[in-house]
Scaffold this motif. Structure first.
Motif, mmCIF file in Angstrom:
data_model
loop_
_atom_site.group_PDB
_atom_site.id
_atom_site.type_symbol
_atom_site.label_atom_id
_atom_site.label_comp_id
_atom_site.label_asym_id
_atom_site.label_seq_id
_atom_site.Cartn_x
_atom_site.Cartn_y
_atom_site.Cartn_z
ATOM 1 N N ARG B 63 2.641 -9.899 -4.835
ATOM 2 C CA ARG B 63 2.927 -11.052 -3.985
ATOM 3 C C ARG B 63 4.030 -10.712 -2.992
ATOM 4 N NH1 ARG B 63 4.252 -15.436 -7.671
ATOM 5 N NH2 ARG B 63 2.224 -15.036 -8.610
ATOM 6 N N MET B 64 5.017 -10.007 -3.472
ATOM 7 C CA MET B 64 6.141 -9.637 -2.620
ATOM 8 C C MET B 64 5.672 -8.743 -1.479
ATOM 9 S SD MET B 64 9.813 -8.540 -4.160
ATOM 10 C CE MET B 64 9.475 -6.822 -3.851
ATOM 11 N N ILE B 65 4.820 -7.797 -1.829
ATOM 12 C CA ILE B 65 4.326 -6.883 -0.795
ATOM 13 C C ILE B 65 3.553 -7.663 0.262
ATOM 14 C CG2 ILE B 65 2.682 -5.039 -0.345
ATOM 15 C CD1 ILE B 65 3.623 -3.610 -2.689
ATOM 16 N N ARG B 66 2.685 -8.575 -0.206
ATOM 17 C CA ARG B 66 1.901 -9.360 0.759
ATOM 18 C C ARG B 66 2.825 -10.133 1.690
ATOM 19 N NH1 ARG B 66 -1.334 -10.561 -3.704
ATOM 20 N NH2 ARG B 66 -0.588 -12.711 -3.836
ATOM 21 N N LEU B 95 6.239 0.507 12.514
ATOM 22 C CA LEU B 95 5.263 1.390 11.876
ATOM 23 C C LEU B 95 5.847 2.062 10.642
ATOM 24 C CD1 LEU B 95 3.568 2.955 15.017
ATOM 25 C CD2 LEU B 95 2.402 1.734 13.194
ATOM 26 N N GLU B 96 7.094 2.464 10.772
ATOM 27 C CA GLU B 96 7.743 3.113 9.624
ATOM 28 C C GLU B 96 7.885 2.143 8.459
ATOM 29 O OE1 GLU B 96 11.291 4.598 11.344
ATOM 30 O OE2 GLU B 96 10.330 6.401 12.153
ATOM 31 N N GLU B 97 8.211 0.910 8.805
ATOM 32 C CA GLU B 97 8.341 -0.121 7.765
ATOM 33 C C GLU B 97 7.013 -0.302 7.040
ATOM 34 O OE1 GLU B 97 10.883 -2.174 6.899
ATOM 35 O OE2 GLU B 97 9.759 -3.645 5.727
ATOM 36 N N ALA B 98 5.932 -0.342 7.835
ATOM 37 C CA ALA B 98 4.612 -0.521 7.232
ATOM 38 C C ALA B 98 4.257 0.648 6.319
ATOM 39 C CB ALA B 98 3.563 -0.675 8.326
ATOM 40 N N ASN B 99 4.628 1.821 6.755
ATOM 41 C CA ASN B 99 4.398 3.008 5.921
ATOM 42 C C ASN B 99 5.056 2.861 4.566
ATOM 43 O OD1 ASN B 99 2.715 4.760 7.172
ATOM 44 N ND2 ASN B 99 4.317 5.873 8.277
ATOM 45 N N ARG B 100 6.276 2.417 4.634
ATOM 46 C CA ARG B 100 7.048 2.257 3.404
ATOM 47 C C ARG B 100 6.388 1.247 2.470
ATOM 48 N NH1 ARG B 100 10.691 -0.731 1.537
ATOM 49 N NH2 ARG B 100 10.762 -2.074 3.381
ATOM 50 N N LEU B 101 5.966 0.138 3.081
ATOM 51 C CA LEU B 101 5.329 -0.887 2.260
ATOM 52 C C LEU B 101 4.052 -0.379 1.620
ATOM 53 C CD1 LEU B 101 5.689 -4.147 4.420
ATOM 54 C CD2 LEU B 101 6.710 -3.710 2.195
ATOM 55 N N PHE B 102 3.348 0.474 2.345
ATOM 56 C CA PHE B 102 2.060 0.923 1.849
ATOM 57 C C PHE B 102 2.182 1.711 0.542
ATOM 58 C CE2 PHE B 102 -2.332 1.329 2.149
ATOM 59 C CZ PHE B 102 -2.712 2.608 1.781
ATOM 60 N N VAL B 105 1.419 -0.346 -2.268
ATOM 61 C CA VAL B 105 0.127 -1.045 -2.284
ATOM 62 C C VAL B 105 -0.813 -0.399 -3.280
ATOM 63 C CG1 VAL B 105 -1.980 -1.396 -0.959
ATOM 64 C CG2 VAL B 105 0.224 -1.955 0.050
ATOM 65 N N CYS B 106 -1.447 -1.208 -4.129
ATOM 66 C CA CYS B 106 -2.382 -0.645 -5.100
ATOM 67 C C CYS B 106 -3.700 -1.384 -5.134
ATOM 68 C CB CYS B 106 -1.750 -0.650 -6.499
ATOM 69 S SG CYS B 106 -0.936 -2.211 -6.851
ATOM 70 N N ARG B 107 -3.783 -2.429 -4.393
ATOM 71 C CA ARG B 107 -5.046 -3.169 -4.423
ATOM 72 C C ARG B 107 -5.580 -3.357 -3.010
ATOM 73 N NH1 ARG B 107 -5.216 -8.444 -7.706
ATOM 74 N NH2 ARG B 107 -3.768 -9.099 -6.064
ATOM 75 N N ALA B 108 -6.830 -3.708 -2.977
ATOM 76 C CA ALA B 108 -7.484 -3.895 -1.676
ATOM 77 C C ALA B 108 -6.853 -5.026 -0.888
ATOM 78 C CB ALA B 108 -8.973 -4.144 -1.873
ATOM 79 N N ARG B 109 -6.434 -6.022 -1.597
ATOM 80 C CA ARG B 109 -5.930 -7.206 -0.910
ATOM 81 C C ARG B 109 -4.728 -6.896 -0.027
ATOM 82 N NH1 ARG B 109 -4.653 -12.833 -4.065
ATOM 83 N NH2 ARG B 109 -3.889 -13.993 -2.257
ATOM 84 N N GLU B 110 -3.806 -6.120 -0.565
ATOM 85 C CA GLU B 110 -2.648 -5.763 0.249
ATOM 86 C C GLU B 110 -3.015 -4.756 1.320
ATOM 87 O OE1 GLU B 110 -2.194 -5.877 -3.270
ATOM 88 O OE2 GLU B 110 -1.547 -7.915 -2.875
ATOM 89 N N ALA B 111 -3.946 -3.906 0.959
ATOM 90 C CA ALA B 111 -4.381 -2.906 1.917
ATOM 91 C C ALA B 111 -4.998 -3.558 3.150
ATOM 92 C CB ALA B 111 -5.384 -1.957 1.260
#
Lengths: 201, 367
Positions: B63-66, B95-102, B105-111
């Motif tokens: 949830r936090m990642i989303r 972009l760097e921030e998004a990289n970090r968040l990724f 990520v372990c599920r399709a939903r966040e992906a």
């Protein structure tokens, strides 16, 4: 048939909305469909010889036509109504801006520029009334301007370019000359615009 | 094995029950099956653990990642303009921030959210590239706008420079500003002049009925007109000739007075004034002016600079006086107050020009 078509075209042109071939066929040519191209050709000849106008196809796929003036531009007073003149003034300013900025501008940039000229999209203008409608609807319908949506923008943004009627009724060279005149500079001052204008002839 | 052949239950239901309890089922089978299947099952479990699927706190993590992704997307959209600025590095930072968040990520939903962000970011990137790519020489639109305003006749004299505001800033743009611009603009367009009928539209239908109506009207009018002229003649006669008659009459009066006393010129005021009627006085002046115009009388100024009038003898007339005599045009204005003053000043008691109609005198006496 030819003279009927000529009259039809002249009247249709009053609003400056381009004329569709379908309309011509339905209203005038009707049963003479086969002779269509011949009739149109003769009508164009009449328009040129009698009125100094030219029938130009601006969309070869959908067969859409406009009338433009064939005569060399006279220097004196033009027998236009004021309302028309004022709109042409605004249009020229917009077309100049678009060209000088690289042939395509975002709507926000355009309105920002018009802001400097005391023209605001949200405010009723003493001369133009609903300016937003004039620019985004009327000029676009008349094919002076073309607007395309920029994908994936939220809220949706648009970009503006010259429409096919603008391409036919004026030229980049003319517009550049206008800009140069306004700014008291030589058109060659803007090197890349100048070369593009020259190439575009 | 234990699950087969239950004909009493509906098969889909039993199948569903079996699926909703995989752990137990697997455990069941693990007990019953061979060792081979056991290891396979263990490997599967291992992979599941690696994917971090489970209960409680992992859901929180996702949830936090989303929410972080959504925040990032919203930031990017709102600050789009700022990001487009070529000097800004904010796009790279995002972009760097998004990289970090990724990484988390372990599920399709966040992906999916990550993909959404990527689309937006790449659009901005494309626009930035476009702006760089623009081969146009620098065009100062602000200066252009200023020049346009100058051309349209802006009056900047009484202005204190205010910045762009929605309200009209200081300088005064004349009302014909855009007309001026339009006048110039028409030179640059090859616009077909709009077609308008000069005389208005010509309806092709009505002529037939209209003709009938006209004929009827003419017939009717003919009769009426015939009746009219008879009367008109009388009236018109009286109107035009009345003036002439009056003028003649006045001339005769003037001549009579002058005959009686040929050396004393008559004061103009004495002559025309009618102390009983302002209106008649004006008429008298009007009639006298005809006499003057026709050269039958003349007005001079005496020693006191007062106008006097005298008739011109026909023998004197001819080339000498009527042409050689200086013909002047004079406008006399007379209002009621002046009229009364003159009557007082000159003590005019009675009109020299006797009025034609007696009735009005009774009316006047009511004054």
């Amino acid at each position: 048939q030819v003279s009927e078509l000529v009259q039809f075209l002249l009247v249709k042109d009053q609003k400056k909305i381009p004329i569709k071939r379908a309309d011509m066929l339905k209203n005038i040519i009707r049963e003479y469909r086969d002779a269509y191209s011949e009739i149109v050709k003769r009508a164009d000849r009449t328009l040129q010889a009698v009125f100094g106008l030219q029938l130009v196809e601006i969309d070869t796929k959908r067969h859409i036509y406009i009338l433009i003036n064939n005569l060399p531009r006279p220097e004196g007073q033009h027998l236009c109504r004021d309302k028309e003149k004022e709109k042409m003034g605004l249009l020229l300013v917009i077309l100049s801006f678009i060209f000088m900025k690289g042939n395509s501008v975002k709507d926000s940039a355009l309105w920002e520029f018009l802001h400097l000229l005391r023209v605001y999209p949200g405010k009723q203008h003493s001369v133009f009334g609903d300016v937003r409608k004039l620019v985004t609807e009327e000029f676009v319908r008349q094919k002076y301007l073309e607007t395309t949506a920029i994908p994936l923008t939220d809220p949706p943004e648009f970009k503006y370019q010259w429409g096919p009627r603008a391409e036919k009724e004026t030229s980049k060279k003319d517009v550049l000359n206008f800009v140069a005149k306004m700014q008291s500079k030589d058109p060659t001052f803007w090197a890349s615009q100048y070369s593009e204008a020259e190439a575009n002839k | 094995m234990s699950h087969t052949g239950n004909s009493g239950e509906s098969s889909p239901a039993s199948r569903r029950r079996r699926r909703s309890r995989p752990p137990h089922a697997q455990e069941d089978r693990a007990e019953e099956d061979t060792a081979e299947e056991e290891t396979a099952e263990e490997a599967a479990g291992e992979r599941l653990r690696q994917l971090d699927i489970g209960d409680g706190d992992d859901r929180e993590h996702n949830r936090m990642i989303r929410s972080q992704y959504r925040e990032l997307i919203s930031t990017v959209q709102q600050n789009r303009e700022a990001m487009l600025n070529s000097k800004s590095n904010r796009l790279t930072e995002a972009l760097e921030e998004a990289n970090r968040l990724f990484d988390g990520v372990c599920r399709a939903r966040e992906a999916a959210l990550d993909a959404q962000f990527l689309v937006i970011a790449s659009n901005i990137g494309k626009e930035k590239a476009n702006e760089l790519h623009s081969e146009m020489s620098a065009f100062d639109s602000t200066a252009f706008a200023e020049d346009l305003l100058t051309f349209m006749g802006i009056n900047r004299t009484e202005v204190e420079e205010t910045d762009d505001s929605e309200d009209v800033p200081g300088a005064f743009l004349p009302s014909d500003a855009w007309r001026t611009m339009g006048e110039e603009a028409s030179k640059y367009f090859r616009r077909a002049p709009t077609f308008h009928y000069m005389m208005g539209s010509f309806k092709s239908e009505p002529p037939a009925p209209k003709q009938r109506i006209e004929r009827q009207k003419k017939a009717g009018r003919g009769k009426a007109e015939q009746a009219m002229p008879a009367q008109l003649k009388k009236m018109e006669e009286s109107h035009q000739e009345a003036t002439e008659k009056e003028v003649e009459r006045i001339l005769r009066i003037l001549q009579t007075h002058f005959e009686n006393d040929p050396n004393t010129p008559i004061s103009f005021f004495d002559f025309v004034m009618d102390p009983n009627s302002f209106a008649r006085t004006v008429e008298n002046v009007f009639h006298v002016s005809f006499l003057i115009r026709d050269g039958l009388a003349k007005i001079k100024l005496d020693e006191d600079e007062l106008p006097i009038i005298e008739p011109i003898k026909p023998s004197e007339g001819g080339e000498e006086d009527s042409r050689a005599g200086v013909r002047n045009q004079v406008v006399i204005s007379l209002d009621q107050r002046e009229w009364k003053e003159i009557i007082e000043t000159f003590q005019i008691r009675e009109a020299m020009i006797t009025p034609l109609y007696e009735n009005t005198e009774e009316e006047m006496e009511t004054e």
